[in-house]
Design a protein around this motif. Structure first.
Motif, short mmCIF file in Angstrom:
data_model
loop_
_atom_site.label_atom_id
_atom_site.label_comp_id
_atom_site.label_asym_id
_atom_site.label_seq_id
_atom_site.Cartn_x
_atom_site.Cartn_y
_atom_site.Cartn_z
N LEU A 98 0.83 -1.21 0.00
CA LEU A 98 0.00 0.00 0.00
C LEU A 98 0.86 1.26 0.00
CD1 LEU A 98 -2.78 1.27 0.06
CD2 LEU A 98 -2.73 1.13 2.57
N GLN A 99 1.95 1.24 0.78
CA GLN A 99 2.83 2.42 0.79
C GLN A 99 3.50 2.60 -0.57
OE1 GLN A 99 2.86 4.62 3.33
NE2 GLN A 99 1.32 3.27 4.24
N GLY A 100 3.84 1.49 -1.22
CA GLY A 100 4.38 1.57 -2.57
C GLY A 100 3.38 2.17 -3.54
N MET A 101 2.11 1.75 -3.42
CA MET A 101 1.06 2.34 -4.26
C MET A 101 0.93 3.83 -4.00
SD MET A 101 -2.01 -0.49 -4.05
CE MET A 101 -3.20 0.70 -4.72
N SER A 102 1.00 4.22 -2.73
CA SER A 102 0.87 5.64 -2.38
C SER A 102 2.02 6.46 -2.96
CB SER A 102 0.83 5.79 -0.85
OG SER A 102 0.80 7.15 -0.48
N LEU A 103 3.25 5.96 -2.82
CA LEU A 103 4.41 6.68 -3.33
C LEU A 103 4.38 6.78 -4.85
CD1 LEU A 103 7.21 5.23 -1.01
CD2 LEU A 103 6.19 7.51 -0.91
N ALA A 104 3.77 5.78 -5.51
CA ALA A 104 3.67 5.78 -6.97
C ALA A 104 2.47 6.58 -7.47
CB ALA A 104 3.59 4.35 -7.49
N GLY A 105 1.71 7.16 -6.55
CA GLY A 105 0.54 7.94 -6.94
C GLY A 105 -0.67 7.11 -7.30
N LEU A 106 -0.69 5.84 -6.86
CA LEU A 106 -1.79 4.93 -7.20
C LEU A 106 -2.82 4.82 -6.08
CD1 LEU A 106 0.31 2.05 -8.83
CD2 LEU A 106 -0.94 3.91 -9.98
N ALA A 107 -2.58 5.47 -4.96
CA ALA A 107 -3.51 5.42 -3.84
C ALA A 107 -3.42 6.71 -3.04
CB ALA A 107 -3.19 4.23 -2.94
N THR A 156 -4.01 -10.43 -0.13
CA THR A 156 -5.46 -10.23 -0.31
C THR A 156 -5.89 -8.88 0.26
OG1 THR A 156 -5.97 -11.43 1.76
CG2 THR A 156 -6.01 -12.69 -0.31
N VAL A 157 -5.32 -8.48 1.39
CA VAL A 157 -5.62 -7.15 1.94
C VAL A 157 -5.16 -6.06 0.96
CG1 VAL A 157 -5.10 -5.52 3.81
CG2 VAL A 157 -5.57 -7.92 4.33
N LEU A 158 -3.97 -6.26 0.38
CA LEU A 158 -3.47 -5.31 -0.61
C LEU A 158 -4.36 -5.30 -1.86
CD1 LEU A 158 -1.30 -3.36 -1.65
CD2 LEU A 158 0.03 -5.35 -2.38
N ALA A 159 -4.81 -6.49 -2.28
CA ALA A 159 -5.68 -6.58 -3.45
C ALA A 159 -6.99 -5.82 -3.22
CB ALA A 159 -5.97 -8.04 -3.79
N ALA A 160 -7.52 -5.89 -1.99
CA ALA A 160 -8.74 -5.14 -1.67
C ALA A 160 -8.50 -3.65 -1.80
CB ALA A 160 -9.21 -5.49 -0.26
N TRP A 161 -7.33 -3.18 -1.36
CA TRP A 161 -6.99 -1.76 -1.53
C TRP A 161 -6.85 -1.42 -3.01
CZ3 TRP A 161 -8.18 1.39 1.93
CH2 TRP A 161 -7.88 1.23 3.29
N TRP A 162 -6.24 -2.32 -3.79
CA TRP A 162 -6.07 -2.07 -5.22
C TRP A 162 -7.42 -1.91 -5.90
CZ3 TRP A 162 -2.10 -1.12 -8.56
CH2 TRP A 162 -2.40 -1.21 -9.92
N SER A 184 10.05 11.03 5.45
CA SER A 184 8.75 10.37 5.53
C SER A 184 8.64 9.26 4.49
CB SER A 184 7.62 11.39 5.35
OG SER A 184 6.37 10.77 5.39
N GLN A 185 9.08 9.53 3.28
CA GLN A 185 9.02 8.52 2.22
C GLN A 185 9.90 7.32 2.54
OE1 GLN A 185 10.04 10.58 -1.38
NE2 GLN A 185 8.16 11.80 -1.41
N VAL A 186 11.07 7.60 3.11
CA VAL A 186 11.97 6.50 3.50
C VAL A 186 11.33 5.67 4.61
CG1 VAL A 186 14.19 5.94 4.55
CG2 VAL A 186 14.04 7.73 2.81
N LEU A 187 10.76 6.34 5.61
CA LEU A 187 10.14 5.63 6.72
C LEU A 187 8.93 4.80 6.28
CD1 LEU A 187 10.24 8.37 9.51
CD2 LEU A 187 11.55 6.24 9.44
#
Length: 371
Positions: free
Chosen positions: A65-74, A215-221, A179-182
């Protein structure tokens, strides 16, 4: 501009969520993924395997989820977990209540669905009572008490409860980069901790932890990439199709219990529609049932006596009320919420664990009295 077919998109979102729910139910049943069991194993036997499985699931969901957020996908600020107002009293009290309730009821919200799918009739009663209690806390008599006396006790953050931002503001004058690193470092540290012991390197822990986390990540996707539309043709505002309150909803199994009962009871009322939370409940039940049938472990099970019935009844009420107060369960806060790296979610999670330990201590006391 091409016209958006809202009905078609919403249908796709619901079917996709149902499919993810099927996977969650099947994986959890097959690997014995259980938060209450994880806490009980550590408390009673010093066995950390199922706890490590849970931590692996948290790490995988959070990294994704954090990867999605950093990539602008969430957009994490569209979830309920990163508000700038934190009703800490509701969160802590609700977490303790939920944790104690899940011990008395032999499992949390997701485990109740899994047990129900495997033929456990006690889980059916827990599902109904928990759903009614949750509804009463959302809109009924308990809701009045919650809104008037608990939720107003709150703490206001300058921006939000996002843990990397809070930490970076303390240690750096360049908070955005830190923040991004953390955001990636924190779940990585959790993953390293979970897998540091050789006992964690077994099929059940790895498959259960990674599988549930995915599966939790898939639900967020699904909610961020499929359900989100920037401009609803009716309201001309951004919308998350299939959600209950037009917010980004991850997996959670407290309020969706109430909405599932509502949908079943008012099925003919066209204003009651399926949401991602409701179809996720159905998916988990059927996924667990399919797993139980294929491994030939499906069997009917009922109460063993008055005390067993009373424990499950009280536990269901505590989970229904506590889960709404805490804004989620061991999945809603303990996986979906903490994957947003919300400080409020982590406090709620620790409160759930604390409540579970208190109830386990109570059960141990009861056993010692009977000897």
């Amino acid at each position: 501009m091409e016209e958006i077919n809202v009905g078609s998109i919403q249908s796709t979102v619901l079917w996709a969520t149902f499919a993810v729910g099927l996977a969650f139910g099947a994986i959890s049943h097959r690997t014995h993924f259980c938060t209450m069991g994880a806490v009980a194993d550590v408390f009673n036997f010093g066995d950390w395997n199922r706890m490590r499985m849970w931590i692996v699931a948290i790490s995988v969901a959070t990294l994704g989820l954090q990867g999605m957020s950093l990539a602008g996908l969430a957009n994490l600020n569209d979830t309920i977990y990163l508000n700038n107002q934190w009703s800490w009293l509701s969160g802590i009290l609700g977490g303790v209540m939920f944790g104690a309730g899940m011990v008395l009821a032999s499992g949390c919200g997701s485990k109740t669905l899994i047990r129900l799918g495997a033929g456990n009739l006690k889980a059916l009663m827990v599902f109904v009572i928990m759903g009614i209690s949750a509804y009463m806390t959302l809109r009924g008599v308990f809701g009045v008490l919650r809104a008037n006396y608990l939720d107003p006790v709150r703490f206001e953050f300058e921006s939000s409860a996002y843990l990397p931002d809070l930490l970076s503001n303390l240690i750096s004058t360049e908070p955005s980069t830190i923040s991004q690193v953390l955001a990636i470092a924190l779940p990585l540290l959790l993953l390293i901790f979970a897998l540091a012991n050789k006992s964690a390197w077994n099929k059940e822990v790895i498959l259960g932890g990674v599988g549930v986390g995915l599966t939790v990540l898939a639900a967020w996707w699904v909610i961020f990439q499929m359900a989100y539309i920037p401009e609803h043709p009716d309201t001309l505002e951004a919308a998350y199709l299939g959600s209950y309150a037009n917010r980004a909803e991850g997996f959670s199994f407290v309020a969706p219990y109430a909405f599932t009962l509502e949908w079943l009871m008012f099925f003919s009322d066209q204003s009651r529609v399926l949401t991602v939370g409701v179809v996720a409940c159905f998916g988990v039940i059927l996924g667990a049932a399919a797993s139980a049938l294929t491994e030939k472990s499906f069997r009917w099970e009922t109460f063993q006596g008055v005390e067993d019935t009373a424990n499950h009844t009280v536990g269901a009420v505590l989970m229904g009320v506590g889960g709404v107060l805490a804004l989620g369960c061991t999945v809603g806060q303990g996986l979906s919420g903490v994957s947003t790296l919300s400080l409020a979610s982590w406090v709620a999670l620790f409160s759930i664990v604390l409540g579970a330990m208190v109830a386990l201590k109570y059960q141990m006391w009861r056993v010692e009295r009977m000897i």
